[in-house]
Motif scaffolding. Structure first.
Motif, PDB file in Angstrom:
ATOM      1  N   GLY A  72       0.821  -1.201   0.000  1.00 59.38           N
ATOM      2  CA  GLY A  72       0.000   0.000   0.000  1.00 59.38           C
ATOM      3  C   GLY A  72       0.854   1.250   0.000  1.00 59.38           C
ATOM      4  N   LYS A  73       0.179   2.414  -0.011  1.00 62.22           N
ATOM      5  CA  LYS A  73       0.860   3.709   0.044  1.00 62.22           C
ATOM      6  C   LYS A  73       0.933   4.157   1.496  1.00 62.22           C
ATOM      7  N   TYR A  74       2.092   4.686   1.874  1.00 62.33           N
ATOM      8  CA  TYR A  74       2.303   5.140   3.244  1.00 62.33           C
ATOM      9  C   TYR A  74       2.969   6.505   3.228  1.00 62.33           C
ATOM     10  N   CYS A  75       2.640   7.312   4.229  1.00 62.90           N
ATOM     11  CA  CYS A  75       3.220   8.644   4.348  1.00 62.90           C
ATOM     12  C   CYS A  75       3.397   8.970   5.828  1.00 62.90           C
ATOM     13  N   ALA A  76       4.596   9.458   6.178  1.00 66.06           N
ATOM     14  CA  ALA A  76       4.878   9.887   7.551  1.00 66.06           C
ATOM     15  C   ALA A  76       5.394  11.317   7.505  1.00 66.06           C
ATOM     16  N   GLN A  90       9.477  23.964   8.935  1.00 64.71           N
ATOM     17  CA  GLN A  90       8.453  23.366   8.093  1.00 64.71           C
ATOM     18  C   GLN A  90       8.323  21.877   8.351  1.00 64.71           C
ATOM     19  N   LYS A  91       7.109  21.371   8.157  1.00 63.08           N
ATOM     20  CA  LYS A  91       6.855  19.944   8.226  1.00 63.08           C
ATOM     21  C   LYS A  91       7.372  19.312   6.932  1.00 63.08           C
ATOM     22  N   VAL A  92       8.053  18.168   7.041  1.00 63.69           N
ATOM     23  CA  VAL A  92       8.508  17.423   5.866  1.00 63.69           C
ATOM     24  C   VAL A  92       7.935  16.018   5.950  1.00 63.69           C
ATOM     25  N   TRP A  93       8.039  15.259   4.889  1.00 61.97           N
ATOM     26  CA  TRP A  93       7.406  13.949   4.865  1.00 61.97           C
ATOM     27  C   TRP A  93       8.217  12.941   4.085  1.00 61.97           C
ATOM     28  N   CYS A  94       7.804  11.681   4.236  1.00 61.92           N
ATOM     29  CA  CYS A  94       8.370  10.552   3.511  1.00 61.92           C
ATOM     30  C   CYS A  94       7.200   9.762   2.953  1.00 61.92           C
ATOM     31  N   ASP A  95       7.131   9.645   1.629  1.00 57.71           N
ATOM     32  CA  ASP A  95       6.109   8.849   0.946  1.00 57.71           C
ATOM     33  C   ASP A  95       6.759   7.586   0.416  1.00 57.71           C
ATOM     34  N   ILE A  96       6.121   6.439   0.656  1.00 57.95           N
ATOM     35  CA  ILE A  96       6.621   5.196   0.067  1.00 57.95           C
ATOM     36  C   ILE A  96       5.458   4.384  -0.470  1.00 57.95           C
ATOM     37  N   LEU A  97       5.765   3.487  -1.391  1.00 56.64           N
ATOM     38  CA  LEU A  97       4.797   2.536  -1.928  1.00 56.64           C
ATOM     39  C   LEU A  97       5.370   1.153  -1.676  1.00 56.64           C
ATOM     40  N   VAL A  98       4.666   0.365  -0.873  1.00 52.63           N
ATOM     41  CA  VAL A  98       5.101  -0.995  -0.574  1.00 52.63           C
ATOM     42  C   VAL A  98       4.387  -1.920  -1.546  1.00 52.63           C
ATOM     43  N   GLU A  99       5.179  -2.719  -2.265  1.00 55.10           N
ATOM     44  CA  GLU A  99       4.642  -3.653  -3.260  1.00 55.10           C
ATOM     45  C   GLU A  99       5.094  -5.063  -2.924  1.00 55.10           C
ATOM     46  N   ASP A 100       4.170  -6.024  -3.089  1.00 57.66           N
ATOM     47  CA  ASP A 100       4.500  -7.426  -2.824  1.00 57.66           C
ATOM     48  C   ASP A 100       5.345  -8.049  -3.925  1.00 57.66           C
TER      49      ASP A 100
END
Length: 124
Positions: A72-76, A90-100
């Motif tokens: 799925g897609k995840y963001c922190a 400023q707020k920063v983030w990390c977006d990832i896509l976990v694939e099987d």
């Protein structure tokens, strides 16, 4: 960034103090909300650099994170805090896509993602 379930990866951001004062000595870089990527707060003084971040200085924060086990897609989201959880910058983030599915071969056991952010000292 795409990754497999449970993958360990490094995420880094470079920040510049665009303010007029040093950042507080007790500053921490923490996850403020979003999905759990196994982050641990980073202390600027204890783990990044022992001297203050002065106006015009840059500091790079590198976190070791873990991809969730479900696809799925995840963001922190992350931010600097000091004192009694006083936020600044400023707020920063990390977006990832976990694939099987199997991914293309990578060298080493880490994936590295980098962002550059320029911060002016601000409080919300």
């Amino acid at each position: 960034e795409k990754m497999t379930p449970g993958a360990l990866f490094l995420k880094s951001w470079t920040f510049r103090n665009n303010g007029e004062t040093d950042w507080p000595l007790d500053s921490l870089f923490i996850q403020t909300n979003g999905d759990n990527l196994g982050s641990v707060p980073a202390s600027i003084r204890d783990s990044i650099r022992p001297d203050p971040v002065k106006p015009g200085d840059e500091v790079t924060i590198v976190l070791s994170l873990v991809a969730p086990m479900l696809s799925g897609k995840y963001c922190a989201f992350f931010r600097f805090v000091y004192g009694d959880n006083q936020r600044f910058g400023q707020k920063v983030w990390c977006d990832i896509l976990v694939e099987d599915r199997p991914m293309s071969p990578m060298r080493g056991s880490y994936v590295e993602a980098t962002n550059v952010s320029y911060m002016k000292e601000e409080n919300d």
